[in-house]
Enzyme design. Structure first.
Site, PDB file in Angstrom:
ATOM      1  N   TYR A   1     -12.754  -7.766  33.968  1.00  0.00           N
ATOM      2  CA  TYR A   1     -13.873  -7.474  33.550  1.00  0.00           C
ATOM      3  C   TYR A   1     -13.680  -5.980  32.973  1.00  0.00           C
ATOM      4  O   TYR A   1     -13.937  -5.838  31.863  1.00  0.00           O
ATOM      5  CB  TYR A   1     -14.985  -7.505  34.195  1.00  0.00           C
ATOM      6  CG  TYR A   1     -16.324  -7.196  33.469  1.00  0.00           C
ATOM      7  CD1 TYR A   1     -17.301  -8.074  32.875  1.00  0.00           C
ATOM      8  CD2 TYR A   1     -16.933  -5.901  33.929  1.00  0.00           C
ATOM      9  CE1 TYR A   1     -18.400  -7.314  32.427  1.00  0.00           C
ATOM     10  CE2 TYR A   1     -17.999  -5.336  33.650  1.00  0.00           C
ATOM     11  CZ  TYR A   1     -19.028  -6.201  32.735  1.00  0.00           C
ATOM     12  OH  TYR A   1     -19.926  -5.845  32.203  1.00  0.00           O
TER      13      TYR A   1
ATOM     14  N   LYS B   1     -13.657  -4.326  28.943  1.00  0.00           N
ATOM     15  CA  LYS B   1     -14.359  -3.473  28.535  1.00  0.00           C
ATOM     16  C   LYS B   1     -13.680  -2.150  27.936  1.00  0.00           C
ATOM     17  O   LYS B   1     -14.062  -1.569  27.057  1.00  0.00           O
ATOM     18  CB  LYS B   1     -15.167  -3.107  29.880  1.00  0.00           C
ATOM     19  CG  LYS B   1     -16.425  -4.010  30.003  1.00  0.00           C
ATOM     20  CD  LYS B   1     -17.259  -4.255  29.054  1.00  0.00           C
ATOM     21  CE  LYS B   1     -18.263  -5.399  29.125  1.00  0.00           C
ATOM     22  NZ  LYS B   1     -19.511  -5.558  27.980  1.00  0.00           N
TER      23      LYS B   1
HETATM   24  N1  LIG Z   1     -25.934  -6.963  33.565  1.00  0.00           N
HETATM   25  C1  LIG Z   1     -25.332  -5.742  33.855  1.00  0.00           C
HETATM   26  O1  LIG Z   1     -25.881  -5.372  35.073  1.00  0.00           O
HETATM   27  C2  LIG Z   1     -24.623  -4.969  33.052  1.00  0.00           C
HETATM   28  C3  LIG Z   1     -24.055  -3.775  33.758  1.00  0.00           C
HETATM   29  C4  LIG Z   1     -23.301  -2.772  32.816  1.00  0.00           C
HETATM   30  C5  LIG Z   1     -22.981  -3.344  31.406  1.00  0.00           C
HETATM   31  N2  LIG Z   1     -23.381  -4.594  31.064  1.00  0.00           N
HETATM   32  C6  LIG Z   1     -23.070  -4.674  29.688  1.00  0.00           C
HETATM   33  O2  LIG Z   1     -24.056  -4.320  28.673  1.00  0.00           O
HETATM   34  C7  LIG Z   1     -24.114  -5.018  27.548  1.00  0.00           C
HETATM   35  C8  LIG Z   1     -25.518  -5.597  27.418  1.00  0.00           C
HETATM   36  O3  LIG Z   1     -25.934  -6.323  28.472  1.00  0.00           O
HETATM   37  P1  LIG Z   1     -27.428  -7.026  28.492  1.00  0.00           P
HETATM   38  O4  LIG Z   1     -27.433  -7.640  30.077  1.00  0.00           O
HETATM   39  O5  LIG Z   1     -28.415  -6.329  27.756  1.00  0.00           O
HETATM   40  O6  LIG Z   1     -27.057  -8.410  27.561  1.00  0.00           O
HETATM   41  P2  LIG Z   1     -27.385  -9.800  27.499  1.00  0.00           P
HETATM   42  O7  LIG Z   1     -28.887  -9.622  28.049  1.00  0.00           O
HETATM   43  O8  LIG Z   1     -26.553 -10.666  28.558  1.00  0.00           O
HETATM   44  O9  LIG Z   1     -27.477 -10.169  26.211  1.00  0.00           O
HETATM   45  C9  LIG Z   1     -26.267 -10.278  25.337  1.00  0.00           C
HETATM   46  C10 LIG Z   1     -26.458 -10.635  24.233  1.00  0.00           C
HETATM   47  O10 LIG Z   1     -25.091 -10.985  23.429  1.00  0.00           O
HETATM   48  C11 LIG Z   1     -25.205 -12.009  22.757  1.00  0.00           C
HETATM   49  N3  LIG Z   1     -24.034 -12.934  23.129  1.00  0.00           N
HETATM   50  C12 LIG Z   1     -23.819 -13.481  24.127  1.00  0.00           C
HETATM   51  N4  LIG Z   1     -22.449 -14.520  23.818  1.00  0.00           N
HETATM   52  C13 LIG Z   1     -22.588 -14.728  22.555  1.00  0.00           C
HETATM   53  C14 LIG Z   1     -21.840 -15.432  21.995  1.00  0.00           C
HETATM   54  N5  LIG Z   1     -20.711 -16.161  22.191  1.00  0.00           N
HETATM   55  N6  LIG Z   1     -21.812 -15.264  20.484  1.00  0.00           N
HETATM   56  C15 LIG Z   1     -22.579 -14.394  20.062  1.00  0.00           C
HETATM   57  N7  LIG Z   1     -23.675 -13.655  20.620  1.00  0.00           N
HETATM   58  C16 LIG Z   1     -23.403 -13.629  21.943  1.00  0.00           C
HETATM   59  C17 LIG Z   1     -26.483 -12.775  23.283  1.00  0.00           C
HETATM   60  O11 LIG Z   1     -27.066 -13.563  22.148  1.00  0.00           O
HETATM   61  P3  LIG Z   1     -27.841 -14.692  22.511  1.00  0.00           P
HETATM   62  O12 LIG Z   1     -29.421 -13.729  22.483  1.00  0.00           O
HETATM   63  O13 LIG Z   1     -27.750 -15.489  21.080  1.00  0.00           O
HETATM   64  O14 LIG Z   1     -27.915 -15.341  23.825  1.00  0.00           O
HETATM   65  C18 LIG Z   1     -27.330 -11.674  23.612  1.00  0.00           C
HETATM   66  O15 LIG Z   1     -28.024 -10.901  22.416  1.00  0.00           O
HETATM   67  C19 LIG Z   1     -23.085  -6.086  27.744  1.00  0.00           C
HETATM   68  O16 LIG Z   1     -21.787  -5.774  27.132  1.00  0.00           O
HETATM   69  C20 LIG Z   1     -22.717  -6.307  29.164  1.00  0.00           C
HETATM   70  O17 LIG Z   1     -21.696  -6.701  29.648  1.00  0.00           O
HETATM   71  C21 LIG Z   1     -24.216  -5.263  31.625  1.00  0.00           C
END
Ligand SMILES: NC(=O)c1ccc[n+]([C@@H]2O[C@H](COP(=O)([O-])OP(=O)(O)OC[C@H]3O[C@@H](n4cnc5c(N)ncnc54)[C@H](OP(=O)(O)O)[C@@H]3O)[C@@H](O)[C@H]2O)c1
Length: 222
Positions: A125, A129
């Protein structure tokens, strides 16, 4: 007052949905284009929704012009079903977006990456990134802003068991994470969105990386 156009990928997600609301409300943005898989149930005079197939994003190239590009796209290995599918979203889709929007003349690219991003990491992961960050840094934007949040806090529509445990633990132990540990403290997705907006509206060039505690500071000073 200058007005800008914004393009957002991942606007339906936790961070992206907060960012979208902030951009739509902000007077400095005259138009906000979102790239979505399925249309979002939002109507706003400044909002332009483009339903795209991210596998063929080049087909939409003429519609990708914007001053500021915000990328909140991402999945999890569990959701994607395999490391390969995870990399497709978290690397290929994002790098492709950066290449196409740079070619379309965007000045800024703002990316939500992750704490620990490192192309040399032994964790898949974190490695992906880091590779994504590295590829984005090769693009000819005037400014590149990379946000590396720790655990994202906020109300998620879907339930992620492991993440929920971590959220509970991070909330309970957050007070212990002071000083040099502050970058490990969980951060509200809304604050990440606030920091992205504030950063986009601060004139600066070059590549900048923000850890969680720095993201929090930017959000708090806004
Ligand atoms: N979760 C954590 O604690 C965490 C921590 C650090 C960093 N991050 C990173 O921060 C970023 C934002 O995270 P988040 O939790 O706000 O994101 P999220 O709620 O999981 O939303 C992800 C977005 O990406 C889109 N997406 C996912 N798979 C896709 C696909 N196959 N094709 C097209 N679009 C797709 C989703 O579209 P749909 O709306 O259509 O599903 C959604 O709009 C991500 O890169 C994540 O890895 C997350």
């Amino acid at each position: 007052m200058p007005t800008y156009t914004a393009l957002v990928a991942g606007a339906g997600g936790l961070t992206g949905s907060h960012l979208l609301q902030l951009l739509l409300q902000h007077p400095d943005y005259s138009q906000v284009t979102i790239l979505v898989r399925h249309p979002l149930p939002i109507n706003h005079p400044k909002l332009l929704q483009i339903t795209v197939n991210f596998d063929q994003l080049e087909q939409y190239a003429p519609q990708l012009a914007a001053n500021h590009v915000f990328c909140c796209l991402g999945t999890t290995i569990k959701k994607a079903g395999s490391q390969e599918n995870f990399k497709k979203v978290d690397y290929h889709y994002i790098v492709n977006l950066a290449q196409l929007t740079a070619a379309a003349g965007a000045q800024q690219f703002l990316l939500v990456s992750s704490m620990g991003a490192n192309p040399a990491s032994s964790l898949f992961y974190s490695k992906v990134k880091g590779q994504t960050e590295q590829a984005i840094m090769q693009q000819p934007f005037s400014a590149i802003h990379i946000f590396r949040p720790s655990l994202l806090l906020g109300n998620r529509q879907e339930y992620r068991f492991g993440e929920q445990l971590a959220v509970t633990a991070f909330k309970a132990l957050g007070f212990l994470m002071a000083g040099s540990l502050a970058k490990y403290r969980g951060i509200e997705a809304h604050d990440v969105a606030k920091a992205m907006l504030a950063t986009a509206l601060t004139p600066q060039t070059g590549t900048h990386i923000y850890l969680s505690d720095q993201i929090q500071q930017i959000a708090d000073n806004r």
